[in-house]
Every structure is written in C-alpha cells, then in structure tokens.
Design an enzyme around this catalytic site. Structure first.
Site, mmCIF file in Angstrom:
data_model
loop_
_atom_site.group_PDB
_atom_site.id
_atom_site.type_symbol
_atom_site.label_atom_id
_atom_site.label_comp_id
_atom_site.label_asym_id
_atom_site.label_seq_id
_atom_site.Cartn_x
_atom_site.Cartn_y
_atom_site.Cartn_z
ATOM 1 N N ARG A 80 1.208 11.408 140.038
ATOM 2 C CA ARG A 80 0.335 12.089 139.094
ATOM 3 C C ARG A 80 -0.751 11.125 138.645
ATOM 4 N NH1 ARG A 80 0.992 13.329 132.836
ATOM 5 N NH2 ARG A 80 -0.996 14.429 132.647
ATOM 6 N N TRP A 97 6.473 7.635 133.264
ATOM 7 C CA TRP A 97 5.305 6.960 132.702
ATOM 8 C C TRP A 97 5.700 5.527 132.390
ATOM 9 C CZ3 TRP A 97 0.274 8.395 132.316
ATOM 10 C CH2 TRP A 97 -0.550 7.445 131.702
ATOM 11 N N GLU A 135 5.589 13.358 132.147
ATOM 12 C CA GLU A 135 5.650 11.973 131.669
ATOM 13 C C GLU A 135 6.964 11.754 130.933
ATOM 14 O OE1 GLU A 135 2.437 10.496 129.171
ATOM 15 O OE2 GLU A 135 0.960 11.528 130.422
ATOM 16 N N GLN A 157 -6.880 4.645 131.890
ATOM 17 C CA GLN A 157 -5.882 3.602 131.657
ATOM 18 C C GLN A 157 -5.710 2.656 132.847
ATOM 19 O OE1 GLN A 157 -2.988 6.751 129.979
ATOM 20 N NE2 GLN A 157 -2.431 4.917 128.860
ATOM 21 N N ASN A 195 5.339 16.469 128.628
ATOM 22 C CA ASN A 195 5.524 15.032 128.463
ATOM 23 C C ASN A 195 6.508 14.813 127.341
ATOM 24 O OD1 ASN A 195 3.526 14.766 130.339
ATOM 25 N ND2 ASN A 195 1.967 13.996 128.928
ATOM 26 N N HIS A 254 -7.628 13.788 131.103
ATOM 27 C CA HIS A 254 -6.675 12.968 130.339
ATOM 28 C C HIS A 254 -7.495 12.180 129.299
ATOM 29 C CE1 HIS A 254 -2.425 11.143 130.575
ATOM 30 N NE2 HIS A 254 -2.992 10.532 129.552
ATOM 31 N N GLU A 284 -3.000 0.774 127.169
ATOM 32 C CA GLU A 284 -2.268 1.715 126.322
ATOM 33 C C GLU A 284 -3.131 2.110 125.110
ATOM 34 O OE1 GLU A 284 0.034 3.739 126.596
ATOM 35 O OE2 GLU A 284 0.760 4.102 124.586
ATOM 36 N N TRP A 285 -4.302 2.652 125.398
ATOM 37 C CA TRP A 285 -5.194 3.207 124.381
ATOM 38 C C TRP A 285 -5.361 2.244 123.206
ATOM 39 C CZ3 TRP A 285 -7.399 6.850 127.102
ATOM 40 C CH2 TRP A 285 -6.658 7.577 127.999
ATOM 41 N N ASN A 312 -4.280 17.218 129.720
ATOM 42 C CA ASN A 312 -3.119 16.445 129.295
ATOM 43 C C ASN A 312 -3.029 16.414 127.773
ATOM 44 O OD1 ASN A 312 -0.908 14.374 129.774
ATOM 45 N ND2 ASN A 312 -2.266 13.238 128.402
ATOM 46 N N GLU A 313 -1.930 16.912 127.238
ATOM 47 C CA GLU A 313 -1.608 16.784 125.823
ATOM 48 C C GLU A 313 -2.742 17.159 124.871
ATOM 49 O OE1 GLU A 313 -0.073 12.858 125.064
ATOM 50 O OE2 GLU A 313 1.709 13.200 126.262
ATOM 51 N N TYR A 322 9.070 12.113 125.222
ATOM 52 C CA TYR A 322 9.408 10.727 124.920
ATOM 53 C C TYR A 322 10.489 10.654 123.852
ATOM 54 C CZ TYR A 322 5.258 9.195 127.514
ATOM 55 O OH TYR A 322 4.344 8.939 128.501
#
Ligand code: GBH
Length: 653
Positions: free
Chosen positions: A153, A602, A519, A88, A431, A204, A609-610, A249-250, A433
């Site tokens: 991170r 984050w 995050e 990213q 993470n 990631h 952003e992907w 990650n995730e 949100y």
C-alpha cells in the site's frame, strides 16, 4: 480471553453470525480481479461485471474460506503486506516538477511544530528527503520480500502529478507532470514484476498547497471536484494495473488534526482547544510554531459565502472539512464506477481510522452500570468512527450524530446521499492502532434538541480514554494498554477484533469484499514518551484481573538512537505487538466469522512521522536519517517475524 468475554455483550456477536460479505476472488499482482457486486446499488445492478470464467466463483471462495477456518488460518487470497504514504517516504519534494503540498508549505513555515528537528536543517523537520523512496524504491521492494508481502500500500502525491492541484483534460490530453507519471508507472511496474499487488491511496493528507491558497482546500465545497478530476487521471493512467484503490486516508485525522486540534497536522489550523499552549493563539502568523492563519479566499458551502483571506480559524472547520472530503471520496468513486470499473475490474473504497471503544469497567461494578457503559461505547463509536464510515456505506451520518450536533452538522442533499451510499461497498479500509475507554460522564445528561450543537454533542460521554475530557490529548491514567512510542499509541491487541465485530454487525450485507486492515503498527517505546502512567495502568489492570494488558516494560525496551545493537533493530516490543494484533485478527476471521480480507502493517520503513519527526519509528526497517547519506535500509527483526507469521497462518502461502 477473559477480556474478550467482557466485550461480547457489547458486540452481541455470535460466532455463528453471518459475515457481512459475499465472497470474491482476490486480485493477483497485475491481473484483473473480478469484484463481487461492485456496482451494488439497485439502479446499477445491470452493469455488474460478469465473471470472465478465470476467477473463482462465489462457491469456490466459500470453500476456500471454510477450509481456511477449519485449519484455523487466514484464506489463501488474503492480502498481506505493508503500507507507506507519499509524503512520509518519497522525498524529492521539488524534483521533476513536483508542486508544493500543504505539508511542504507548513513544515517550512512552522518548523517548530515538528519534534526532533535539527536546528537549521529543514530536511530534519520535513519530508523534503525522507526515505528518498523516489530514488530508492528498489531497496524498499527488497524489504517487502523479507516480510513476504503480496500487496503493497503506497500513496500517490497529488502535487507530483498536478503541481497546482487542478487536473484538466483538454482535447484528449491531460495537463499532467509527465515525470510524476513516469515515477508512479515505475513503482507500479516494479511491484508487479515482483509479484506484489499495488494498493494505491489517492490522498494521504498531502493536499496541493495551491488549492489551500486558492480556496482554503478542504474547507471549500469545490475541493471535491478537483479531487475527482485528479482521481480520474489516476484511474485512466494506472487503472490497467492498479486494481485496488483507496480514495482518502483517514478523513478524521486529516480534518480534525489539520483544522481543529492543531498544530499537529498541516495546515495547522486550530479552531478548537489546542493541545499545546501556543505563544500566539489569536492573531497573526507565529513563526515560532503554532496555528496557521494563512488561508486564501474561501467558500464554506454551495451558497458560496466568501470568506476573507487570512481570517482567523473559524468554529467547525473540521466538520466542514470532513463533509467535503467525504463528498470528494464519493465523487471519485462515482467517476470510477461510471467510467472505469466495468472495464478495469478493480475495487475502490475509503480508509477510515478510529479507536474501537471499550466499555469502562471497574472492580465490583454492577451489571447495570456495565450495560450503560456498553451503550455509551456504541454511542462513542458512532461519533468517533461511524461519523466517517457510515456515509460511504449507508449514505448518511449516524442518527445519533445528527441529533446531538443539531444545526452544526451539515446535511447531505438527497442526491449526495445517493452518491455516497455504497461508495465503499467494494471494501472498507480500517486503520487500527489503539482502543479507547468509553462510559458516560457522571452527572451529565444528553443534550436536548434545543441544546444540540458541536460543543454539547459529546458532553455526557467519554469518547476517549481521557475520562471526561472529550476527544482530547494526553490521557489521564489508566491508559488502555501499554504505552508504545507515540503519545496516543497504546498497545491493546483486542481492539482489532472488537472493531472488526463492530463494523461487521453494523454493515451486515452492505460490503461485498470485506474489511481490509490498511494500517496497524507501533512505534518502539522511546525517550520522548513518558511512562509515568505505567504503574497506575498496571495496578488498574491487575484490579480487573487482566494484567496482560498493562504490559509494563523495562528500560531495555526503550529505543536508543545510539545503539544499533539494541531495539532499533531487535525490536521485540514491535514483534509482540504484531503477535497480539494478528492473533486477534485471526480469531476474528476464524471464530467470529468476520470477513476480513487483508492486513497492511504500518510501516514498511521508518519514515517521516508527521509532527513527530524522524525519531518516532514505526518501521519494520531501520534508516539512519541523520548520519547515513545513503539512507541504507536495515531490516529489523519484526520484518522477518511477519514473513514467518504469514507462512504459518495464511493458507497455501
Ligand atoms: C496513521 O494514523 C497514519 O495514516 C500514518 O500516516 C501514520 O504515520 C501512522 O498512523 C502512525 O502515526 O489525538 O489523542 O485524539 C494514525 C491514526 C488516529 C492516531 C488518531 C492518532 C489521534 C489520537 N491516528 N489518533 S488523539
């Protein structure tokens, strides 16, 4: 506060409850930390590193924690910082010998899967250049300083170190791309020179494309060994200075978005119901956007069932990906524990994502119905979160997931269970949100053992805020909280407190150095996000006497790419977000006595952003990706706000 009372029954958490964790000393930049019980399995207890006398003892830390709580603050060893990920931010995608990752490959192959690209400009749909942190890391450090970060991170790009994904050591020498090593050495050294402790993520989502082509990447059982070899190199090369490691990650996002929901995340496999209707859903390559059918020879399992190349996506790919990636995490931890941890004295864990599940409430709802919804919220959390967080802590999938998935869930062998168990006992990264509503689906019964399979596994529960629609997509109103700048990104600050309580209760005594929020953040509301639900959401929250969570906003909150004097820099919505989430984190620590050890916002900078491209901005720093060749970093108001928050709320900061 009102809302929280609703949750307390679900959580059954009393303020006096013992925290899950034993205290430990925090690592200062560049110094070695002394983890508590890092080798916490019974057999390993002899290998536990001894305290070298320079670190605070358990008692010291208990005191420090008590003192902080008495003052309503976070403790002085709290890990405070921001997060990014290699693909990213780094750019330099084919510089200095870096190999292709699945993200390079699939964004280039399917440019239409990425929003807000500029036709003909490959850099606008990919991480080719991104923030160019590969060359501009010094500028990033300046931003960390503004928020007074003591941790950072970042993630390491596997294919920058091993272009074909396969790390090998022969006669004491690794087949590594030295330029890549130089880059990460400079990142790590600069952080330490600036008193910022590195927190490195090994993976990631940027799998070396060569491994996808070779055996289908995470679909193949052998991926775990390639990951462990790569991890071993990283521990050997950087572990003298990196004392905080995140393996993966995730895993949920990597596997479910990459292999089922598609075409959201590389490799864009779509084995389930796809969110966007695709031009070509069943066969062949679709260069106008859509699912990828490109896959190399693959093996699903140790039984080595060889699958044909370019085969259409298969059912359960996400489930197998998840299984393999959890094993990869555990293999890497095994290497660290056996060969490095004793000497290097660092901490290692996994970072999982997952929305805390909030029991659905309605005006006038009976106590009995509330109880039912609370139970379902726990069940939904076991599916959404426990599926990924249980194996690295307890050594196996949750019982509920096993029962409902039946034969569709792969089994861990006894040996694998032993390897998994405690593999995230140093700390658990989360993470967080957004939150989701949870309740049973009316008229549906749980699947019987005969009916247990993937499709039926969740039929009687909402595991999403989308009533009765499974783990799906655009939400039917009312959404849980106000709509930030990404379709799923709703603002509901209590989620962090609810989730911390859920983990703490579930893993009591099993995690030695607490939970780290790895995050949290939001995209400023922007023109891409429909606010059509706002009125419905507002009316709903008013009806349950919690109007603060609807948080509707006016047009002036909506980010305009052409107005540098507006919310692009003066990001009040984001400041509000951080205020709310950090206050809930503080309360979780001070009042609920949860052992939470860190918070990484984050993200440090606006970045790629992907699938949402460059106009979904999660950063606390603005970058004009299209017009500014220098990619100048401009701090937003939230960056300064975070520095001030830390100063006021972390002890002796
Ligand atoms: C993080 O994941 C990533 O680690 C980071 O790279 C990324 O930039 C950042 O978030 C911001 O997006 O599809 O409706 O079922 C975010 C966590 C969890 C958010 C899964 C989206 C899917 C909701 N994600 N969630 S849905």
């Amino acid at each position: 506060m009102k809302t929280l009372t609703v949750f307390t029954t679900l959580l059954a958490v009393s303020a006096a409850k013992k925290c899950i964790v034993k205290p430990k000393a925090n690592a200062n930049a560049g110094e070695s930390s002394e983890p508590d019980n890092v080798l916490s399995t019974d057999e390993d207890s002899n290998d536990e590193p001894s305290n070298n006398g320079n670190e605070p003892t358990d008692n010291d830390r208990a005191e420090l924690v008590e003192k902080a709580r008495a003052e309503g603050k976070l403790p002085s060893d709290f890990k405070w910082g921001a997060a990014t990920a290699a693909y990213q931010v780094e750019g330099a995608w084919k510089e200095d010998g870096r190999g292709e990752s699945v993200w390079d490959h699939f964004t280039h192959l399917y440019p239409h899967n990425v929003e807000t690209g500029r036709p003909g400009n490959e850099d606008s749909i990919s991480g080719n250049v991104a923030c160019d942190s590969y060359h501009k890391f010094d500028e990033d450090i300046k931003m960390m300083k503004i928020m007074k970060a003591n941790h950072y991170r970042f993630s390491i790009s596997w294919s920058r170190l091993f272009p074909d994904g396969q790390a090998k050591k022969e006669e004491g020498k690794w087949n590594v791309n030295e330029k890549g090593v130089e880059y990460y050495n400079s990142v790590i050294n600069k952080l330490i020179e600036n008193d910022i402790t590195p927190l490195a993520t090994l993976y990631h989502w940027d799998l070396p494309y060569a491994l996808h082509e070779k055996y289908g990447g995470w679909l193949d059982y052998h991926s775990q060994y390639d990951f462990a070899n790569y991890a071993e190199f990283c521990f050997e090369a950087f572990g003298d200075r990196v004392k905080n490691w995140i393996t993966i990650n995730e895993p949920w996002v990597n596997c479910v978005s990459g292999y089922r929901l598609g075409p959201g995340k590389a490799p864009y496999r779509c084995t389930g119901e796809a969110p966007r209707k695709l031009a070509n859903e069943t066969e062949g390559l679709d260069l106008q956007g859509g699912c990828s059918y490109e896959i190399g020879p693959s093996q699903y399992s140790p039984e080595s069932e060889v699958l044909e190349a370019n085969r259409p996506p298969q059912r359960l790919e996400d489930v197998w990906c998840s299984h393999n990636i959890l094993l990869a995490h555990a293999q890497a931890v095994k290497v660290y524990r056996e060969k490095f941890q004793k000497e290097q004295k660092g901490l290692i864990g996994i970072t999982i994502d997952g929305e805390a599940q909030i029991p659905w409430i309605e005006p006038g709802m009976s106590e009995e119905q509330k109880k039912i919804n609370e139970e379902y919220a726990n069940l939904a959390a076991e599916f959404r979160i426990g599926w990924y967080s249980d194996p690295p802590v307890t050594g196996d999938y949750p019982q509920s997931v096993k029962e409902r998935m039946g034969k569709d869930l792969p089994e861990f062998t006894e040996e694998q269970k032993a390897m998994l168990k405690g593999s995230s006992s140093d700390f658990l990264g989360w993470n967080t949100y957004t939150a989701h509503w949870a309740a049973p689906v009316e008229g549906q019964t749980p699947p019987t053992p005969e009916e247990a399979n993937f499709e039926n596994s969740k039929r009687d529960m909402w595991d999403d805020n989308c009533r009765g629609r499974g783990d799906g997509w655009t939400c039917i109103p009312p959404t849980l909280g106000s709509q930030a700048g990404s379709s799923w990104n709703t603002k509901y600050p209590p989620t962090i407190r609810v989730g911390l309580n859920w983990f703490s209760k579930r893993y009591e005594g099993l995690i030695n150095n607490g939970i780290v929020i790895t995050e949290n953040g939001c995209a400023q509301p922007n023109y891409k996000v429909s606010r059509a639900n706002d009125e419905v959401t507002k009316a709903y929250f008013e009806s349950i006497n919690q109007p603060e969570y609807a948080d509707t906003y006016d047009e002036d909150m909506i980010e305009r790419e052409d107005n540098l004097n507006g919310t692009l820099i003066h990001d009040t919505y984001r400041i509000d977000w951080y205020k709310g989430y950090l206050e809930n984190l503080r309360l979780a620590f001070v009042e609920d006595k949860i052992d939470v050890r860190g918070y990484m916002a984050w993200s440090l900078v606006d970045n790629y952003e992907w699938e949402n491209g460059y106009e979904t901005r999660f950063g606390m720093t603005y970058i004009d990706f299209y017009n500014d060749p220098e990619l100048t970093r401009v701090p937003k108001d939230s960056l300064t706000f975070l520095g001030e928050w830390a100063q006021a709320n972390i002890q002796d900061f």
